[in-house]
Write a protein that holds these residues in place. Structure first.
Motif, PDB file in Angstrom:
ATOM      1  N   ILE A  29       0.833  -1.211   0.000  1.00  0.00           N
ATOM      2  CA  ILE A  29       0.000   0.000   0.000  1.00  0.00           C
ATOM      3  C   ILE A  29       0.865   1.256   0.000  1.00  0.00           C
ATOM      4  O   ILE A  29       0.589   2.214  -0.736  1.00  0.00           O
ATOM      5  N   ALA A  30       1.939   1.239   0.779  1.00  0.00           N
ATOM      6  CA  ALA A  30       2.844   2.402   0.819  1.00  0.00           C
ATOM      7  C   ALA A  30       3.339   2.725  -0.587  1.00  0.00           C
ATOM      8  O   ALA A  30       3.338   3.883  -1.024  1.00  0.00           O
ATOM      9  N   THR A  31       3.750   1.682  -1.325  1.00  0.00           N
ATOM     10  CA  THR A  31       4.304   1.891  -2.662  1.00  0.00           C
ATOM     11  C   THR A  31       3.253   2.476  -3.603  1.00  0.00           C
ATOM     12  O   THR A  31       3.517   3.428  -4.348  1.00  0.00           O
ATOM     13  N   ASN A  32       2.045   1.917  -3.572  1.00  0.00           N
ATOM     14  CA  ASN A  32       1.020   2.432  -4.483  1.00  0.00           C
ATOM     15  C   ASN A  32       0.498   3.803  -4.068  1.00  0.00           C
ATOM     16  O   ASN A  32       0.025   4.562  -4.917  1.00  0.00           O
ATOM     17  N   GLU A  33       0.587   4.124  -2.771  1.00  0.00           N
ATOM     18  CA  GLU A  33       0.225   5.488  -2.361  1.00  0.00           C
ATOM     19  C   GLU A  33       1.239   6.491  -2.915  1.00  0.00           C
ATOM     20  O   GLU A  33       0.871   7.591  -3.336  1.00  0.00           O
TER      21      GLU A  33
END
Lengths: 217, 297
Positions: B97-101
């Motif tokens: 999720i961090a990466t896609n945020e």
């Protein structure tokens, strides 16, 4: 038939500014192809979007991506999101058109770019096939209507039969030529070489020293 | 190249797929081992930086406000120590999720294989690094193995949401992660192929229905599922489970399903979640227009 994805870095990569590899990084790549073909700064750019590109270009940042490619930026250049403002400051007129119909080059992620200035006009039809990889399926330049199979790299050369023989021999030493095509416009001849591997910069510089009017995509 | 050929090559030569991929890349692009290796190292660095950025402070937020800050919520939740699916699994979810945020906020990412599915592999790689004590070189090798399987999927089916739906993006990423995780855990190439086949099979039919056409909802959390599915599929393969339908046939099925999907569910932002009342309202708020934009210029 040669595969579209030929390097591990087509899959693990590119390093890019978000949010979409097909609609952002791929759009930068189509714009860069147009930049290389036009080989000058245009005064006017018209971009026709089809299908998924027409429906979602705003959400994906396709507009600034494609313009940043036309300006020659790389996909991870921090100026990518500001490309439209930069183009306008340089006096380039930019128009985006969402087309209703199906893509003329038969892919949902299609952009057709018209570039013009006082001297010249070219049209480049590209599609973004996923992960930032693109195909160029039609180029109209200098009276030629070029229809490549699509996958890159492609080398275009304007010249005569002698130049063609010399070029073929040189390219065969550097990579394999998957297909060749010849186009005529008046007295002019243009040769298209679809290559298996990307050429190194040094090799490309060497080719450009002996043959003017090369376009490498 | 098929999965079967890739696996046979690896088993015959007793060489891991990561090494076969490095050698092929060197031969095809006339590049040195150092060049190929350092390019992949740079990609790994970009992934690590994105994971870190998305989980620091309050996190990152997209311009639209549709996504952001949720990796940080997960981080705080994990700190309490009461996760239902275990800390490792939730760390994978957090990293994905961090990466896609970061991607949704127009930050720098490494597309693996696409930007929409950019969080799936980081979700897998950084938790198995901890779990298996992988060193730096093994993490780079993970990416070569993932890339080798990704090339097979990309060339025999596709990796674009607009042609194949999300199954081609997060599904492919999840399969790549599962196959590479198996190699890192000491499994052989056949087990990697089984993990790949199971991972794709589990996500077949997944549509691409981004709200407002943005790579935010539901893309960010689908990467969490991609990462979780990769770890589960890798574990199943390492335990000796098999998919029964061979990997190449699964890839071919994915390709056919993609072609059968209606346009509304292939990255046009016109079907699925994008066409829900809330999805349509979000698009109106952001772009001031309705979902059917076909007649506008």
């Amino acid at each position: 038939m040669s595969a579209n994805y030929r390097s591990v870095f087509d899959i693990i990569g590119p390093v890019m500014i978000g949010p979409s590899s097909s609609h952002t990084a791929g759009a930068v790549a189509i714009g860069r192809a147009a930049n290389r073909i036009f080989h000058a700064e245009p005064t006017e750019v018209v971009i026709h979007y089809y299908e998924s590109f027409a429906q979602t270009h705003q959400g994906h940042g396709t507009d600034y991506a494609i313009i940043s490619g036309i300006l020659g930026f790389a996909p991870d250049d921090s100026r990518v999101p500001d490309a439209i403002t930069i183009a306008k400051k340089r006096g380039i007129k930019v128009t985006f058109i969402e087309e209703d119909g199906d893509s003329p080059i038969n892919h949902p992620n299609t952009a057709i770019i018209e570039l013009r200035n006082a001297d010249r006009e070219v049209t480049v039809s590209g599609c973004s096939i996923g992960g930032g990889t693109i195909e160029i399926r039609e180029i109209k330049m200098d009276g030629f209507d070029i229809k490549p199979k699509g996958p890159l790299p492609i080398l275009l050369m304007q010249g005569q039969a002698d130049d063609h023989h010399a070029m073929s021999a040189k390219l065969e030493k550097l990579t394999s030529i998957n297909s060749e095509a010849t186009y005529h416009a008046g007295d002019g001849i243009l040769y298209e070489y679809d290559l298996e591997n990307r050429l190194k910069n040094q090799d490309l510089d060497d080719l450009a020293k002996e043959h003017s009017k090369l376009v490498y995509l | 190249m098929s999965v079967k050929e890739l696996v046979k090559d690896s088993m015959d030569k007793q060489t891991p797929i990561s090494e076969l991929m490095i050698q092929q890349e060197m031969a095809k692009n006339k590049a040195s081992r150092e060049e190929v290796w350092s390019t992949m190292e740079r990609n790994l660095d970009v992934m690590e930086a994105a994971v870190k950025r998305g989980s620091e402070g309050n996190g990152v937020f997209s311009k639209t406000g549709l996504t952001g800050g949720e990796a940080v919520l997960l981080k705080k939740y994990r700190e309490k120590g009461h996760t239902l699916s275990g800390d490792l699994m939730m760390e994978a979810v957090q990293n994905a999720i961090a990466t896609n945020e970061v991607n949704a906020s127009m930050g720098v990412v490494c597309a693996t294989p696409t930007a929409g599915s950019t969080g799936t592999l980081p979700g897998v790689i950084f938790v198995i690094k901890k779990r298996l004590n992988l060193d730096h070189d093994q993490m780079v090798r993970f990416l070569f193995t993932a890339g080798a399987f990704g090339m097979v999927i990309a060339n025999n089916a596709g990796i674009a949401g607009a042609t194949g739906g999300c199954q081609a993006e997060v599904g492919s990423a999840s399969a790549m992660g599962a196959a590479a995780a198996v190699e890192m855990a000491g499994g052989n190439a056949e087990q990697s192929a089984e993990a790949l086949a199971m991972a794709i099979s589990n996500l077949l039919g997944l549509v691409c229905d981004p709200v407002a056409g943005l790579v935010e909802l539901p893309c960010v959390k689908r990467n969490a599922i991609g990462a979780g599915n990769a770890l589960i599929s890798a574990d199943m393969a390492l335990a000796g489970l098999t998919n029964k339908i061979p990997a190449d046939e699964v890839i071919s099925a994915m390709d056919k399903i993609g072609k059968d999907l209606p346009k509304a569910l292939r990255e046009t932002g016109q079907g699925g979640l994008a066409a829900t009342p809330t999805g349509v309202n979000m698009k109106m708020r952001i772009f001031g227009k309705t979902v059917d934009v076909g007649d506008e210029n």
